[in-house]
Design an enzyme around this catalytic site. Structure first.
Site, short mmCIF file in Angstrom:
data_model
loop_
_atom_site.label_atom_id
_atom_site.label_comp_id
_atom_site.label_asym_id
_atom_site.label_seq_id
_atom_site.Cartn_x
_atom_site.Cartn_y
_atom_site.Cartn_z
N LYS A 1 80.20 -2.95 -26.66
CA LYS A 1 80.41 -3.35 -25.45
C LYS A 1 79.84 -4.40 -25.54
O LYS A 1 78.76 -5.35 -25.76
CB LYS A 1 79.28 -2.04 -24.51
CG LYS A 1 79.83 -2.33 -23.16
CD LYS A 1 79.55 -3.59 -22.36
CE LYS A 1 78.15 -4.27 -21.98
NZ LYS A 1 78.64 -6.13 -21.71
N GLU B 1 67.21 -6.07 -31.86
CA GLU B 1 66.82 -6.66 -31.59
C GLU B 1 66.93 -7.65 -30.72
O GLU B 1 67.93 -8.58 -30.48
CB GLU B 1 67.84 -7.49 -32.95
CG GLU B 1 68.92 -6.91 -34.39
CD GLU B 1 67.16 -6.92 -35.31
OE1 GLU B 1 66.02 -7.89 -34.81
OE2 GLU B 1 66.62 -6.51 -36.12
N CYS C 1 68.06 -16.61 -30.83
CA CYS C 1 66.38 -16.01 -31.10
C CYS C 1 66.37 -16.39 -32.44
O CYS C 1 64.12 -16.50 -31.90
CB CYS C 1 66.87 -14.33 -31.43
SG CYS C 1 68.00 -14.45 -32.21
N GLU D 1 61.01 -17.42 -23.59
CA GLU D 1 61.89 -17.09 -24.05
C GLU D 1 62.67 -18.87 -23.33
O GLU D 1 63.33 -18.42 -22.18
CB GLU D 1 62.70 -16.42 -24.57
CG GLU D 1 63.82 -17.03 -25.81
CD GLU D 1 64.96 -15.82 -25.71
OE1 GLU D 1 65.01 -14.57 -25.33
OE2 GLU D 1 64.83 -15.52 -27.27
P1 NAD Z 1 71.43 -10.30 -22.13
O1 NAD Z 1 70.10 -8.25 -22.59
O2 NAD Z 1 71.06 -9.73 -20.80
O3 NAD Z 1 72.66 -8.70 -22.95
C1 NAD Z 1 72.66 -8.50 -23.45
C2 NAD Z 1 74.00 -7.38 -23.82
O4 NAD Z 1 73.24 -6.14 -22.56
C3 NAD Z 1 74.71 -7.54 -22.58
O5 NAD Z 1 76.27 -6.78 -23.24
C4 NAD Z 1 75.05 -6.90 -21.60
O6 NAD Z 1 75.39 -6.37 -20.46
C5 NAD Z 1 74.03 -5.38 -21.89
N1 NAD Z 1 73.29 -5.01 -20.81
C6 NAD Z 1 72.67 -5.50 -20.15
N2 NAD Z 1 72.14 -4.74 -19.06
C7 NAD Z 1 71.80 -3.47 -19.17
C8 NAD Z 1 71.51 -2.57 -19.22
N3 NAD Z 1 70.47 -1.92 -18.35
N4 NAD Z 1 71.78 -1.35 -19.69
C9 NAD Z 1 72.24 -1.70 -21.03
N5 NAD Z 1 72.91 -2.79 -21.62
C10 NAD Z 1 72.72 -3.61 -20.50
O7 NAD Z 1 70.80 -10.75 -23.40
P2 NAD Z 1 72.10 -12.10 -23.13
O8 NAD Z 1 71.60 -12.78 -21.94
O9 NAD Z 1 73.28 -11.75 -23.16
O10 NAD Z 1 71.11 -12.48 -25.03
C11 NAD Z 1 70.41 -13.80 -25.08
C12 NAD Z 1 69.38 -12.58 -25.37
O11 NAD Z 1 69.86 -12.11 -26.65
C13 NAD Z 1 68.15 -13.42 -25.74
O12 NAD Z 1 66.65 -12.81 -25.16
C14 NAD Z 1 68.12 -13.55 -27.48
O13 NAD Z 1 66.87 -14.10 -27.75
C15 NAD Z 1 68.45 -12.36 -27.58
N6 NAD Z 1 68.75 -12.53 -28.52
C16 NAD Z 1 68.17 -11.41 -29.99
C17 NAD Z 1 68.47 -11.97 -31.50
C18 NAD Z 1 68.05 -11.00 -32.79
O14 NAD Z 1 68.36 -10.85 -33.73
N7 NAD Z 1 66.57 -10.30 -32.12
C19 NAD Z 1 69.97 -12.29 -31.89
C20 NAD Z 1 70.91 -13.16 -30.72
C21 NAD Z 1 69.89 -12.33 -29.43
#
Ligand code: NAD
Length: 494
Positions: free
Chosen positions: A189, A265, A299, A398
């Site tokens: 997804k 992650e 991240c 962040e």
């Molecule tokens: P997000 O958490 O808003 O969304 C990530 C994914 O989760 C999307 O596909 C979204 O549709 C889905 N999602 C949203 N709500 C959900 C729910 N309730 N249940 C299941 N899925 C759901 O994150 P984002 O804004 O897309 O990405 C940025 C974040 O990702 C930042 O916090 C960044 O630090 C983190 N990130 C972490 C790493 C790592 O390796 N630790 C790497 C890249 C990004």
């Protein structure tokens, strides 16, 4: 790249998702817009998958796991993933253009987002082929007499992979390829802001590999509830997720009812401790570059710079010059290394956090707003905030923008305490000429990874992950592969 002229490479991706071997639209025909963040225009559309589409995809993955030979036929999996690697290579130019279009990632730095993950498919195919799936641990004493014990490593089952928008193609590959090679079936997804990095991957699997129907599915959607349905579905054995800490908590809660294995992650707020013997002219321009490349949407970005008080002004001056000279703008111009933020919403969030920092007493050294020369596109100036209170919002939350905060410290102990003053524990950086001293400081940082003097901790051969609220489990390295396997211990006669 065939064409990196300004704007000329823009390319819309495939609108369809992949469910049970079929490239299809959602039943109602509903679609959602994909915005090019560099020009704020609609670049194209994607089918708007629903909870029903997700249920069908999970059903297909469950059936493929339970009823096909996929989980048991290592040779076939190796064949399919080698095919996938070659197919992705053939599509490299297209994938890069889709990435630059939907993310605004500068073409000049797209190698780590396109070329590296394609290489990693080959890595996982070879790693999985050589992996020892049966380990004889020898004889063990038991009250019933001696027993031989073997550990059989088996795939977990149906894996749901949920990915964010900041490095979408890389994470789609990183979350799904080791899972597939280990014998799991997968439902991916992708994030709603970057559906095409997922739908193009699905198209390539369907059209150019022998991966059987149901083994790999991609459901694109504009709705968070579709990811929620995947993480709550009792037919899913494991969720692998990269995204924000808030969503990670929701996924953990959704999986609790069926005690789902969960690899998370999450967010980060990494610190860079610059020791008083550091080579500032090497460490600080690199720190500024790290903050701006990918528009700070990384991240692992060490966004909190900690400078020794006696060299504070010198450090601020170098950071200011570096940020003011950083090349940014049109992502198709190969001279730029910073593009726009992904969306208007993200830009507003970044600007809001900068404003909150200034309100809480931080000094704006440079940047801080929308660049006048780039009125179209979601751009933010490279921004430096000095004298930042380590407890303030801008030092705790962040930002995900091209922003560095700077705080002074008086001793190594104080620097470590400030670095550890965070709910996050993803990465860190230490700079110092005395590498043993820098290493000692690195060991005191409560994070999953640390780089010293710019030597990267990150790569396919080493485990990567967070501590505290930055995550659970590890990607990459041997540990990263084993996350997608369960070790079954079998006791047997000698
Ligand atoms: P997000 O958490 O808003 O969304 C990530 C994914 O989760 C999307 O596909 C979204 O549709 C889905 N999602 C949203 N709500 C959900 C729910 N309730 N249940 C299941 N899925 C759901 O994150 P984002 O804004 O897309 O990405 C940025 C974040 O990702 C930042 O916090 C960044 O630090 C983190 N990130 C972490 C790493 C790592 O390796 N630790 C790497 C890249 C990004």
């Amino acid at each position: 790249m065939t064409n990196v002229q300004t704007g000329a490479g823009v390319l819309a991706g495939d609108e369809r998702m992949l469910i049970d071997g079929e490239l299809r639209h959602t039943a109602s025909g509903a679609k959602f817009d994909v915005i090019d963040p560099a020009n704020e225009q609609v670049a194209g559309q994607a089918t708007d998958g629903t909870v029903d589409d997700m249920a069908r995809a999970v059903g297909a993955a469950r059936r493929a796991f339970d009823e096909s030979d996929w989980s048991r036929d290592l040779e076939f999996r190796y064949h399919c993933l080698t095919q996938l690697h070659d197919a992705l290579e053939r599509n490299q130019d297209r994938l890069r253009r889709v990435l630059v279009t939907e993310v605004g990632c500068p073409v000049s730095v797209s190698g780590s987002q396109i070329d590296s993950p394609i290489d990693e498919v080959k890595h996982w195919a070879e790693h999985g082929k050589a992996f020892e799936y049966l380990v004889d641990t020898g004889m063990h004493d038991t009250p019933m007499g001696p027993a031989r014990r073997k550990i059989h490593y088996e795939p977990v089952g149906v894996v749901g992979a949920i990915t964010p928008w900041n490095v979408p193609f890389y994470l789609n590959i990183a979350e799904t390829v080791p899972a597939l090679m280990a014998g799991n079936t997968v439902v991916l997804k992708p994030a709603q802001l970057t559906p095409w990095s997922g739908s193009e991957y699905g198209r390539i699997v369907a059209e150019e590999t022998d991966i059987p129907p149901g083994v790999f599915n991609v459901v694109v959607s504009s709705a968070n509830e579709v990811g929620g349905a995947l993480s709550a579905d009792p037919r899913v054995d494991m969720i692998t997720f990269t995204g924000s800490t808030a969503t990670g908590r929701a996924i953990l809660a959704a999986g609790a009812a069926t005690v789902k294995k969960t690899l998370l992650e999450l967010g980060g707020k990494s610190a860079h401790i610059v020791l008083d013997d550091a080579d500032f002219n090497s460490a600080l321009p690199l720190a500024a570059m790290m903050a701006c490349v990918m528009s700070g949407q990384s991240c692992i970005l060490p966004s909190r710079i900690l400078l020794p008080r006696r060299r504070y002004d010198e450090g601020i001056e170098i950071l200011k010059t570096s940020m003011e000279n950083f090349p940014y703008g049109d992502p198709w111009d190969p001279g730029n290394m910073q593009g726009p933020q992904i969306s208007d919403g993200q830009r507003r969030k970044v600007l809001g956090l900068i404003a909150s920092g200034i309100e809480s007493g931080a000094r704006l050294v440079t940047g801080g707003g929308i660049p006048e020369h780039l009125p179209v596109g979601y751009y933010v100036q490279p921004t430096l905030l000095a004298d930042v209170d380590p407890d303030s919002r801008v030092a705790q939350e962040e930002i995900f923008g091209p922003v560095l905060t700077v705080t002074a410290y008086d001793s190594d102990d104080e620097a470590v305490a400030i670095a550890n003053n965070s709910i996050y524990g993803l990465s860190g950086e230490v700079s110092g000429e005395d590498v043993e001293r820098a290493f000692a400081v690195a060991t005191r940082m409560r994070t999953g990874n640390v780089s010293i003097n710019g030597k990267s901790h990150f790569g396919i051969t080493s485990p990567f992950g967070g501590t505290k609220q930055s995550g659970l489990g590890r990607r990459n390295g041997a540990e990263g592969y084993q996350e997608y396997l369960e070790g079954k211990t079998i006791g047997m006669p000698a």
